[in-house]
Write an enzyme that holds these catalytic residues in place. Structure first.
Site, PDB file in Angstrom:
ATOM      1  N   HIS A   1       4.388 -27.387  11.092  1.00 27.82           N
ATOM      2  CA  HIS A   1       5.138 -26.917   9.925  1.00 27.82           C
ATOM      3  C   HIS A   1       6.562 -27.473   9.933  1.00 27.82           C
ATOM      4  O   HIS A   1       7.435 -26.909  10.601  1.00 27.82           O
ATOM      5  CB  HIS A   1       5.164 -25.383   9.904  1.00 27.82           C
ATOM      6  CG  HIS A   1       3.841 -24.798   9.564  1.00 27.82           C
ATOM      7  ND1 HIS A   1       3.440 -24.565   8.270  1.00 27.82           N
ATOM      8  CD2 HIS A   1       2.794 -24.445  10.345  1.00 27.82           C
ATOM      9  CE1 HIS A   1       2.212 -24.083   8.272  1.00 27.82           C
ATOM     10  NE2 HIS A   1       1.798 -23.997   9.529  1.00 27.82           N
TER      11      HIS A   1
ATOM     12  N   ASP B   1      22.554 -11.491 -10.269  1.00 27.43           N
ATOM     13  CA  ASP B   1      21.808 -12.234 -11.276  1.00 27.43           C
ATOM     14  C   ASP B   1      22.396 -12.076 -12.679  1.00 27.43           C
ATOM     15  O   ASP B   1      22.620 -13.069 -13.378  1.00 27.43           O
ATOM     16  CB  ASP B   1      20.334 -11.808 -11.279  1.00 27.43           C
ATOM     17  CG  ASP B   1      19.689 -11.988  -9.906  1.00 27.43           C
ATOM     18  OD1 ASP B   1      20.264 -12.745  -9.096  1.00 27.43           O
ATOM     19  OD2 ASP B   1      18.653 -11.374  -9.646  1.00 27.43           O
TER      20      ASP B   1
ATOM     21  N   LYS C   1      17.440 -17.082  -5.128  1.00 27.95           N
ATOM     22  CA  LYS C   1      18.655 -16.265  -5.035  1.00 27.95           C
ATOM     23  C   LYS C   1      19.862 -17.063  -4.505  1.00 27.95           C
ATOM     24  O   LYS C   1      20.954 -16.974  -5.050  1.00 27.95           O
ATOM     25  CB  LYS C   1      18.383 -15.080  -4.096  1.00 27.95           C
ATOM     26  CG  LYS C   1      19.423 -13.993  -4.176  1.00 27.95           C
ATOM     27  CD  LYS C   1      19.152 -13.137  -5.366  1.00 27.95           C
ATOM     28  CE  LYS C   1      19.943 -11.876  -5.409  1.00 27.95           C
ATOM     29  NZ  LYS C   1      19.514 -11.043  -6.543  1.00 27.95           N
TER      30      LYS C   1
ATOM     31  N   CYS D   1      -0.343 -28.800   7.694  1.00 27.97           N
ATOM     32  CA  CYS D   1      -1.305 -27.939   8.370  1.00 27.97           C
ATOM     33  C   CYS D   1      -2.656 -27.936   7.634  1.00 27.97           C
ATOM     34  O   CYS D   1      -3.329 -28.952   7.602  1.00 27.97           O
ATOM     35  CB  CYS D   1      -0.709 -26.544   8.547  1.00 27.97           C
ATOM     36  SG  CYS D   1      -1.574 -25.579   9.780  1.00 27.97           S
TER      37      CYS D   1
ATOM     38  N   GLY E   1      25.434  -6.892 -10.928  1.00 28.23           N
ATOM     39  CA  GLY E   1      24.652  -7.502  -9.844  1.00 28.23           C
ATOM     40  C   GLY E   1      24.763  -9.018  -9.935  1.00 28.23           C
ATOM     41  O   GLY E   1      25.233  -9.550 -10.946  1.00 28.23           O
TER      42      GLY E   1
END
Ligand code: XMP
Length: 513
Positions: free
Chosen positions: A172, A230, A369, A82, A228
């Protein structure tokens, strides 16, 4: 860690992280860098390819972000997307102008025709949908470039100079709406840049383990484990690398969801590490007794957490390294500037001031993640830990409105479990980014059997979001909400009314306190 690298040069587009994700999905390591990155830094990264992102500006505007012309002389292939495509044209002798008639200004899904002799489209269908979003167009294509794709409205949807390895697309390829978009990116990486595909989780794991071993030597390593995703994955990785030189301190503040503390402990039993579960439930509850102000609650929990962690850390003596579960989005989204404090977040990230150590190790710094989750699976962590939804540091204390008591926590835990259980049974997890129960401090009149009740109202909250900065409330099917409501009222004492929170963020926040 040595692997081939692609640089995504950021010109302000909204899909930049998505481009990086796509490149990595193709098995190639890549980093997003600002367009102002110096040529020396770019050379030092030794990229096999560079991708110019889109951006909201017009290349002919003198104030628009520009590419350093030297970049075209590096001998490194470039794919411009783009605005990035227009930059190529603008810099290499073409001309980009504002589209004056609507037909050249393209937005949305566009039927596009490709020349499959071009390496970018090799092996792909000659016709397909692309996702366009541009108000400028290339009036003149630079010398040496050929036109390799067009749409009904626009003759130059894609250009290339195969000899120099320069490719530009007006659309895109990174968004899902573009058919075979990822395949086009893959072609650029493998057919043009000569990628080997050396970015796999298996390889990453092995290299990371080796690097941690070399760095740590015989030193002592400390990690604050919250349970958690991470911190759990970071712990598993370092455990695999240096085993019992690692101490993982899991501060159980008693504000976890049903069985959560035991699940975390069970998951880490298999490693020969010094897993310490600091059972501080009573301490936290006594400090929280009588406190109703949300910010006070958060502050108390944050402070106590550090105290407990510090006391455990002292027991192992001199610590050489502190491990943190920082992930790639944390690295690039740093610095909130002058933003107003909405809530004081409690994060394990605040610890370094309090513990004496030589250096920080951040083994997940380069991962998104979903890559962290993939690594967790490689390391053999159970699915329920790997797929955990975000859970705030202060835990259920900020979902138990008003004073936090053991009885209210127990009620909330049971209700929250039923909500999650029904969501799992309905296979809705994929549509809900974060979902939980909130025990309000409000009581109302109900009727159960033949008697009057005067009990708590429980709120269900579910949001759908990609960044948690803004969020929409999830349209949960009514029948699922109904099952959750019936079960909670029947199975959990002291709740006689269920409401569903239908506010987005903003104006609400995700958590209630
Ligand atoms: P809010 O309520 O601010 O939440 O819209 C945004 C996201 O952050 C999580 N959250 C926290 N995470 N420590 C954390 O680690 C905290 O103190 C904290 N407070 C909120 C929240 O669950 C949501 O995912």
């Amino acid at each position: 860690m040595s692997h081939q690298t692609v640089i995504v040069l950021d010109f302000g587009g909204q899909y930049n992280q998505l481009i990086a994700r796509r490149v990595r999905e193709c098995g190639v390591y890549c980093e997003v860098k600002p367009y102002t990155t110096s040529m020396d830094d770019i050379r030092a990264m030794n990229p096999i390819g560079i991708i110019f992102t889109g951006g909201p500006n017009s290349v002919y505007d003198p104030k628009s972000p520009q590419a350093n012309p030297e970049i075209f002389r590096l001998g490194v292939p470039i794919l411009g997307i783009c605005y990035g495509c227009q930059l190529l044209a603008h810099n290499l002798g073409g001309r980009v102008v504002a589209a004056t008639d609507d037909s050249a200004r393209e937005y949305g899904k566009t039927e596009t025709y490709f020349n499959t002799d071009c390496k970018l489209f090799q092996g792909l269908p000659a016709q397909g949908i692309t996702w366009m979003s541009h108000g400028d167009y290339m009036e003149k294509v630079p010398e040496g470039f050929s036109l390799v794709a067009h749409s009904d409205a626009c003759p130059n949807v894609a250009i290339c100079d195969e000899a120099r390895g320069f490719y530009g697309v007006q659309y895109h390829p990174e968004v899902n709406h573009t058919q075979h978009g990822t395949d086009m990116i893959r072609n650029f990486l493998y057919e043009v840049c000569g990628a080997r595909g050396d970015w796999t989780m298996g390889d990453y794991k092995e290299t990371a383990i080796r690097t941690i071993r070399e760095k740590v030597g015989s030193g002592k390593v400390l990690l604050a484990l919250s349970g958690g995703v991470d911190s759990s994955v970071a712990a598993a990785l370092v455990a695999e690398a240096v085993g019992n030189q690692l101490t993982c301190v899991f501060v159980d503040h008693g504000l976890m969801r049903l069985n959560e503390g035991d699940e975390v402990e069970a998951a880490f039993k298999k490693w020969d590490i010094n897993f310490v579960r600091a059972n501080a439930q009573d301490l936290f509850l006594s400090k929280l007794a009588g406190v109703t102000d949300p910010e006070r609650k958060r502050k108390i929990i944050g402070e106590e957490f550090i105290r407990v962690f510090e006391a455990e850390a002292k027991k192992i003596g001199q610590v050489d390294y502190l491990v943190q579960g920082t992930i790639y989005p944390d690295v690039i989204e740093s610095g909130a500037g002058d933003a107003a404090v909405i809530k004081s977040h409690h994060n394990v990230g605040g610890l370094p001031d309090y513990v004496d150590f030589k250096e920080i190790i951040e083994p997940l710094r380069m991962l998104f993640k979903d890559e962290v989750r993939a690594l967790g699976r490689e390391l053999g962590l159970p699915e329920y830990l790997v797929m955990r939804q975000p859970f705030p540091g202060p835990g259920l204390a900020i979902r138990c409105l008003g004073e936090v008591t053991p009885e209210k926590l127990e009620t909330l835990r049971q209700a929250d479990f039923i909500f999650r259980d029904e969501v799992a049974k309905a296979h809705l997890e994929g549509t809900m980014s974060q979902y939980f129960a909130v025990l309000t401090n409000m009581r109302s009149v109900g009727v159960m059997g033949d008697g009057r009740t005067y009990d708590y109202t429980l709120a269900l909250r579910s949001v759908t979001t990609s960044d948690f900065m803004t969020a929409d409330w999830t349209r949960i099917p009514y029948d699922v909400l109904d099952r959750v409501s019936v079960r909670i009222v029947n199975e959990v004492p002291h709740i006689n009314r269920i409401v569903y929170d239908i506010t987005s963020k903003p104006p609400a926040t995700i958590e209630w306190e």
